[in-house]
Design a protein around this motif. Structure first.
Motif, PDB file in Angstrom:
ATOM      1  N   LEU A 153     -20.220  26.213  16.260  1.00 48.38           N
ATOM      2  CA  LEU A 153     -20.393  25.398  15.066  1.00 48.38           C
ATOM      3  C   LEU A 153     -19.640  24.089  15.247  1.00 48.38           C
ATOM      4  CD1 LEU A 153     -19.837  28.096  12.271  1.00 48.38           C
ATOM      5  CD2 LEU A 153     -22.005  26.985  12.849  1.00 48.38           C
ATOM      6  N   SER A 154     -19.948  23.128  14.396  1.00 51.67           N
ATOM      7  CA  SER A 154     -19.260  21.839  14.461  1.00 51.67           C
ATOM      8  C   SER A 154     -19.160  21.248  13.063  1.00 51.67           C
ATOM      9  CB  SER A 154     -20.022  20.874  15.379  1.00 51.67           C
ATOM     10  OG  SER A 154     -19.365  19.625  15.456  1.00 51.67           O
ATOM     11  N   LEU A 155     -17.975  20.703  12.735  1.00 49.68           N
ATOM     12  CA  LEU A 155     -17.747  20.012  11.471  1.00 49.68           C
ATOM     13  C   LEU A 155     -16.818  18.837  11.728  1.00 49.68           C
ATOM     14  CD1 LEU A 155     -17.034  22.802   8.795  1.00 49.68           C
ATOM     15  CD2 LEU A 155     -19.068  21.354   8.947  1.00 49.68           C
ATOM     16  N   LEU A 156     -17.149  17.682  11.170  1.00 45.27           N
ATOM     17  CA  LEU A 156     -16.293  16.495  11.276  1.00 45.27           C
ATOM     18  C   LEU A 156     -15.908  16.207  12.727  1.00 45.27           C
ATOM     19  CD1 LEU A 156     -13.969  16.982   8.160  1.00 45.27           C
ATOM     20  CD2 LEU A 156     -16.132  15.745   8.330  1.00 45.27           C
ATOM     21  N   GLY A 157     -16.827  16.450  13.654  1.00 43.43           N
ATOM     22  CA  GLY A 157     -16.574  16.138  15.050  1.00 43.43           C
ATOM     23  C   GLY A 157     -15.761  17.174  15.791  1.00 43.43           C
ATOM     24  N   VAL A 158     -15.450  18.291  15.148  1.00 44.80           N
ATOM     25  CA  VAL A 158     -14.667  19.354  15.782  1.00 44.80           C
ATOM     26  C   VAL A 158     -15.568  20.559  16.043  1.00 44.80           C
ATOM     27  CG1 VAL A 158     -12.878  21.081  15.343  1.00 44.80           C
ATOM     28  CG2 VAL A 158     -12.429  18.677  14.847  1.00 44.80           C
ATOM     29  N   ASP A 159     -15.553  21.066  17.267  1.00 47.35           N
ATOM     30  CA  ASP A 159     -16.333  22.252  17.629  1.00 47.35           C
ATOM     31  C   ASP A 159     -15.470  23.499  17.461  1.00 47.35           C
ATOM     32  OD1 ASP A 159     -18.511  20.654  18.375  1.00 47.35           O
ATOM     33  OD2 ASP A 159     -17.693  20.367  20.397  1.00 47.35           O
ATOM     34  N   PHE A 160     -16.094  24.569  17.004  1.00 43.76           N
ATOM     35  CA  PHE A 160     -15.343  25.813  16.817  1.00 43.76           C
ATOM     36  C   PHE A 160     -16.312  26.985  16.819  1.00 43.76           C
ATOM     37  CE2 PHE A 160     -16.551  24.186  12.719  1.00 43.76           C
ATOM     38  CZ  PHE A 160     -16.884  25.286  11.946  1.00 43.76           C
ATOM     39  N   GLY A 220     -22.090  19.735   1.993  1.00 45.28           N
ATOM     40  CA  GLY A 220     -22.201  20.219   3.368  1.00 45.28           C
ATOM     41  C   GLY A 220     -21.789  19.130   4.343  1.00 45.28           C
ATOM     42  N   ALA A 221     -21.665  19.504   5.591  1.00 50.29           N
ATOM     43  CA  ALA A 221     -21.307  18.556   6.644  1.00 50.29           C
ATOM     44  C   ALA A 221     -21.533  19.238   7.981  1.00 50.29           C
ATOM     45  CB  ALA A 221     -19.839  18.114   6.522  1.00 50.29           C
ATOM     46  N   GLY A 222     -21.837  18.441   8.984  1.00 48.87           N
ATOM     47  CA  GLY A 222     -22.008  19.011  10.310  1.00 48.87           C
ATOM     48  C   GLY A 222     -23.054  20.114  10.316  1.00 48.87           C
ATOM     49  N   ASP A 223     -22.667  21.287  10.793  1.00 48.84           N
ATOM     50  CA  ASP A 223     -23.596  22.408  10.928  1.00 48.84           C
ATOM     51  C   ASP A 223     -23.685  23.292   9.686  1.00 48.84           C
ATOM     52  OD1 ASP A 223     -24.239  21.667  13.485  1.00 48.84           O
ATOM     53  OD2 ASP A 223     -22.837  23.044  14.456  1.00 48.84           O
ATOM     54  N   PHE A 224     -23.105  22.875   8.578  1.00 48.11           N
ATOM     55  CA  PHE A 224     -23.120  23.707   7.370  1.00 48.11           C
ATOM     56  C   PHE A 224     -23.789  23.024   6.191  1.00 48.11           C
ATOM     57  CE2 PHE A 224     -21.420  24.394   3.147  1.00 48.11           C
ATOM     58  CZ  PHE A 224     -21.707  25.744   2.967  1.00 48.11           C
ATOM     59  N   TYR A 266     -25.386  28.060   8.660  1.00 50.73           N
ATOM     60  CA  TYR A 266     -24.264  27.824   9.573  1.00 50.73           C
ATOM     61  C   TYR A 266     -24.854  27.660  10.970  1.00 50.73           C
ATOM     62  CZ  TYR A 266     -20.595  29.127   6.219  1.00 50.73           C
ATOM     63  OH  TYR A 266     -19.725  29.173   5.150  1.00 50.73           O
ATOM     64  N   GLY A 267     -25.046  26.427  11.381  1.00 47.61           N
ATOM     65  CA  GLY A 267     -25.660  26.202  12.687  1.00 47.61           C
ATOM     66  C   GLY A 267     -27.077  26.758  12.701  1.00 47.61           C
TER      67      GLY A 267
END
Length: 383
Positions: free
Chosen positions: A164-171, A91-95, A109-110
């Motif tokens: 959501l956010s992963l590796l510093g990227v928001d989406f 996992g990473a970020g919000d996952f 997921y978030g």
């Protein structure tokens, strides 16, 4: 392996530029994935992003002329090999993956806990039923990866999208009719590898050019751009491209050097080959079946050899890597491993192939559990 709804490719002449089977046609991060409405249990909409894939027989009857070219003869030694390689994410970020079992997976997921079908979860869940029953959303209906279904919201109706956010990227996460939510978290290991290569090059004064084929909602493209790369993102779905642009705005990367190309992947790469354009990193994540915006049809086993052949021609003299991920195919990783080695014959370097897996992390995101296989991959890197 799972079947991402992605897009098709076309083929070109020996001197042609290349484009992979775009995740054309179909709903949104599979060949084309589609978006499902998120009110109660209303049927999913059919306006899904390009990863929606037509059934093979439908594709054959509606297929547009396919651009093609012969495979180029390759000579020289095969690249070195590393097999099997298991690339694991917890996992990473919000996952993170909470638990799996009984043909299902429970994911975080978030703010949302989601239950989705998972055919490879043959064992029994670790966590008790009452934990699963507290899920925010459950995918129901057609459990076939190519089929459409709908979402059930046990506690309360949820909005169609959420941050959501992963590796510093928001989406944006989004409940789609093809069970997907806009990101394939098992790909984090490839994105981390790419991010590190881009940042290393940047520190040495070099800006890498990244080509993301079947780019879906653009998370990988945004990770590359945020790290300092110039990115070309190709997807055959207008819906998916629109979603990717929304994600770009959310990540405050509107000024980042990203070209968003809505086109059949094979057509695009063949044209790039004719133009003599090159890229330092190529990511390609084709569907098993897919359709381009003009009815072009992609069949993985028929078109993958040419797609990789064209991608090799698009690699720059100082290329950093060519990455292939394959979902829902009845094959060993060795089949794509040997294809990648033959494609890169005479280029030196190393081909490493195996599986992507996600490790269960429990409710707290830290409790190490079982590994869930998600897809096959093969990656060429220079020596």
């Amino acid at each position: 392996m799972k079947n991402k709804e992605r897009r098709p490719l076309s083929k070109g002449r020996p001197d042609a530029g290349s484009s992979r089977p775009s995740r054309t046609a179909g709903p949104a991060k599979p060949a084309h994935r589609s978006e499902a409405p998120v009110r109660k249990e209303a049927p999913a909409r059919k306006d899904a992003p390009a990863r929606v894939q037509a059934k093979p027989q439908q594709q054959a009857s509606q297929a547009a002329p396919v651009e093609t070219r012969p495979l180029w003869p390759r000579s020289g030694d095969l690249p070195a090999e590393r097999v099997p390689v298991i690339l694991e994410s917890s996992g990473a970020g919000d996952f993170h993956l909470i638990d799996t079992g009984r043909g299902l997976k429970l994911e975080q997921y978030g703010d949302y806990r989601i239950v989705r079908p998972e055919a490879q979860a043959l064992w029994q869940p670790t966590l008790p039923d009452h934990v699963w029953e507290k899920a925010s959303a459950v995918f129901t209906g057609d459990t076939d990866e190519d089929g459409m279904g709908r979402w059930r919201f046990p506690a309360e109706a949820l909005g169609e999208t959420w941050p959501l956010s992963l590796l510093g990227v928001d989406f944006l996460g989004r409940f789609t009719a093809f069970r997907h939510v806009g990101v394939f978290p098992e790909q984090i290991v490839h994105w981390e590898w790419m991010k590190a290569r881009v940042e290393e090059a940047k520190a040495q004064g070099r800006t890498l050019k990244v080509l993301n084929l079947f780019g879906y909602t653009g998370v990988a493209s945004l990770v590359a751009a945020a790290a300092g790369a110039e990115v070309t993102h190709v997807d055959a779905s207008k819906k998916a491209i629109g979603w990717a642009r929304e994600n770009q705005a959310m990540s405050r990367l509107e000024k980042a050097p990203i070209r968003w190309i809505c086109e059949d992947a094979m057509k695009f790469i063949l044209r790039e080959e004719r133009r003599g354009n090159h890229y330092d990193i190529i990511l390609t994540d084709p569907p098993k079946f897919g359709r381009g915006p003009n009815g072009e049809v992609w069949h993985l086993f028929d078109h993958l050899p040419l797609m990789l052949d064209v991608c090799r021609q698009l690699l720059s003299p100082n290329a950093v890597g060519l990455v292939l991920t394959a979902y829902s195919i009845r094959a060993s990783f060795y089949s794509i491993h040997e294809l990648m080695r033959e494609t890169m014959r005479g280029a030196g370097g190393v081909v490493e192939s195996g599986e992507l897996v996600i490790r269960e992390a429990g409710l707290d995101g830290k409790t190490r559990g079982r590994a869930l296989s998600t897809s096959l991959f093969s990656r060429w890197v220079p020596a």
